[in-house]
Design an enzyme around this catalytic site. Structure first.
Site, PDB file in Angstrom:
ATOM      1  N   GLN A  48       0.836  -1.189   0.000  1.00 30.91           N
ATOM      2  CA  GLN A  48       0.000   0.000   0.000  1.00 30.91           C
ATOM      3  C   GLN A  48       0.877   1.248   0.000  1.00 30.91           C
ATOM      4  O   GLN A  48       1.823   1.349   0.769  1.00 30.91           O
ATOM      5  CB  GLN A  48      -0.910   0.005   1.232  1.00 30.91           C
ATOM      6  CG  GLN A  48      -1.934   1.126   1.229  1.00 30.91           C
ATOM      7  CD  GLN A  48      -2.833   1.092   2.446  1.00 30.91           C
ATOM      8  OE1 GLN A  48      -2.391   1.422   3.544  1.00 30.91           O
ATOM      9  NE2 GLN A  48      -4.079   0.686   2.268  1.00 30.91           N
ATOM     10  N   CYS A  78      -6.272   7.052   5.220  1.00 34.17           N
ATOM     11  CA  CYS A  78      -5.541   7.271   6.472  1.00 34.17           C
ATOM     12  C   CYS A  78      -5.869   8.652   7.052  1.00 34.17           C
ATOM     13  O   CYS A  78      -5.722   9.667   6.372  1.00 34.17           O
ATOM     14  CB  CYS A  78      -4.042   7.155   6.246  1.00 34.17           C
ATOM     15  SG  CYS A  78      -3.088   7.438   7.762  1.00 34.17           S
ATOM     16  N   LYS A 117      -8.311   2.187  -1.214  1.00 33.66           N
ATOM     17  CA  LYS A 117      -8.949   2.185   0.107  1.00 33.66           C
ATOM     18  C   LYS A 117      -9.322   3.621   0.430  1.00 33.66           C
ATOM     19  O   LYS A 117      -8.485   4.524   0.378  1.00 33.66           O
ATOM     20  CB  LYS A 117      -7.974   1.634   1.154  1.00 33.66           C
ATOM     21  CG  LYS A 117      -8.418   1.809   2.616  1.00 33.66           C
ATOM     22  CD  LYS A 117      -9.274   0.663   3.086  1.00 33.66           C
ATOM     23  CE  LYS A 117      -9.774   0.877   4.521  1.00 33.66           C
ATOM     24  NZ  LYS A 117      -8.720   0.806   5.537  1.00 33.66           N
ATOM     25  N   GLY A 180     -14.721  -1.758   8.666  1.00 35.43           N
ATOM     26  CA  GLY A 180     -15.064  -0.970   9.843  1.00 35.43           C
ATOM     27  C   GLY A 180     -15.885  -1.752  10.843  1.00 35.43           C
ATOM     28  O   GLY A 180     -16.945  -2.289  10.512  1.00 35.43           O
ATOM     29  N   ASP A 181     -15.401  -1.867  12.063  1.00 41.88           N
ATOM     30  CA  ASP A 181     -16.119  -2.515  13.164  1.00 41.88           C
ATOM     31  C   ASP A 181     -16.402  -3.996  12.942  1.00 41.88           C
ATOM     32  O   ASP A 181     -17.347  -4.535  13.527  1.00 41.88           O
ATOM     33  CB  ASP A 181     -17.443  -1.791  13.454  1.00 41.88           C
ATOM     34  CG  ASP A 181     -17.246  -0.431  14.094  1.00 41.88           C
ATOM     35  OD1 ASP A 181     -16.092  -0.107  14.440  1.00 41.88           O
ATOM     36  OD2 ASP A 181     -18.223   0.318  14.233  1.00 41.88           O
ATOM     37  N   GLY A 203      -9.422  -4.864  10.055  1.00 41.74           N
ATOM     38  CA  GLY A 203      -8.210  -4.153  10.450  1.00 41.74           C
ATOM     39  C   GLY A 203      -7.960  -4.293  11.934  1.00 41.74           C
ATOM     40  O   GLY A 203      -7.418  -5.278  12.416  1.00 41.74           O
ATOM     41  N   ARG A 204      -8.432  -3.309  12.708  1.00 48.28           N
ATOM     42  CA  ARG A 204      -8.206  -3.318  14.159  1.00 48.28           C
ATOM     43  C   ARG A 204      -8.815  -4.536  14.840  1.00 48.28           C
ATOM     44  O   ARG A 204      -8.340  -4.966  15.894  1.00 48.28           O
ATOM     45  CB  ARG A 204      -8.765  -2.027  14.772  1.00 48.28           C
ATOM     46  CG  ARG A 204      -8.006  -0.763  14.342  1.00 48.28           C
ATOM     47  CD  ARG A 204      -8.699   0.491  14.849  1.00 48.28           C
ATOM     48  NE  ARG A 204     -10.071   0.554  14.353  1.00 48.28           N
ATOM     49  CZ  ARG A 204     -11.120   0.898  15.099  1.00 48.28           C
ATOM     50  NH1 ARG A 204     -10.958   1.187  16.381  1.00 48.28           N
ATOM     51  NH2 ARG A 204     -12.324   0.938  14.579  1.00 48.28           N
TER      52      ARG A 204
END
Length: 220
Positions: A48, A78, A117, A180-181, A203-204
């Site tokens: 990326q 980002c 993204k 997301g989430d 991701g997280r």
């Protein structure tokens, strides 16, 4: 790299390396080059890159190819001040024509697919992911990933699934990936059901728990 390899072992179907500065890459910065390195255990894998100068972004692709990525992802999401504050990452969402120009030039010079993204938009008054996604599709992007928050929202409140659904409705010829989430099987299933997206990106939700991909696969 070790984290990405664990995620692949646990069922992820692909991964993307840490984002690297196109300016750093073009200047042969050692740290930037290290971020592009991929192992066989990570594949299929992409690298990326971020930046706001089309020619420098395109030039960086030549160096990226030394690491044999399966695809190259352009970061337009980002929110970090050191990235967005210099025109890259989510700041490109404020300049959709420039963003599309970057995609088109990168597609022209890249021997592998170019993906994008992005976020929902810059702030609540500028939710433009659907429009930008169409521009990127027209510019030759191979897939679009949408994080359902604006840059101003960073990582809270809960992700907006409606904007991802709208991107999916507008984009006709390439996959749309929801992000997301996503932290377990149910949240993954909800992303699919409520947006109609073609794939999901975690991701997280994988930090400290790479087995989340196993949980998602078994739930689905």
């Amino acid at each position: 790299r070790s984290m990405r390899e664990l995620c692949m072992e646990c069922g992820a179907i692909g991964c993307i390396g840490e984002m690297a500065s196109s300016k750093g890459i073009s200047m042969n910065d050692r740290k930037s080059s290290e971020l592009l390195s991929l192992s066989d255990a990570e594949r299929p894998a992409g690298v990326q890159i971020f930046g706001d100068v089309p020619e420098i972004m395109a030039k960086a692709i030549e160096t990226c190819m030394k690491y044999s990525p399966d695809f190259i992802d352009i970061n337009m999401g980002c929110p970090a001040p050191k990235v967005a504050g210099n025109g890259g990452g989510s700041a490109l969402m404020k300049r959709p024509e420039l963003a599309a120009e970057i995609v088109a030039l990168c597609v022209k010079v890249s021997p592998v697919p170019i993906t994008v993204k992005m976020r929902a938009g810059w702030d609540a008054e500028n939710i433009n992911a659907p429009e930008l996604a169409v521009l990127c599709e027209q510019a030759g992007a191979a897939a679009i990933t949408v994080h359902g928050r604006t840059r101003k929202q960073m990582y809270a409140p809960p992700v907006d699934l409606d904007v991802i659904a709208e991107v999916k409705r507008r984009v006709k010829s390439i996959p749309v990936i929801g992000n997301g989430d996503i932290v377990d099987g149910k949240s993954a299933a909800d992303m699919f059901a409520k947006t109609g997206c073609d794939g999901i990106m975690v991701g997280r939700g994988a930090l400290g728990r790479p087995w989340v991909f196993t949980l998602i696969s078994e739930y689905l």
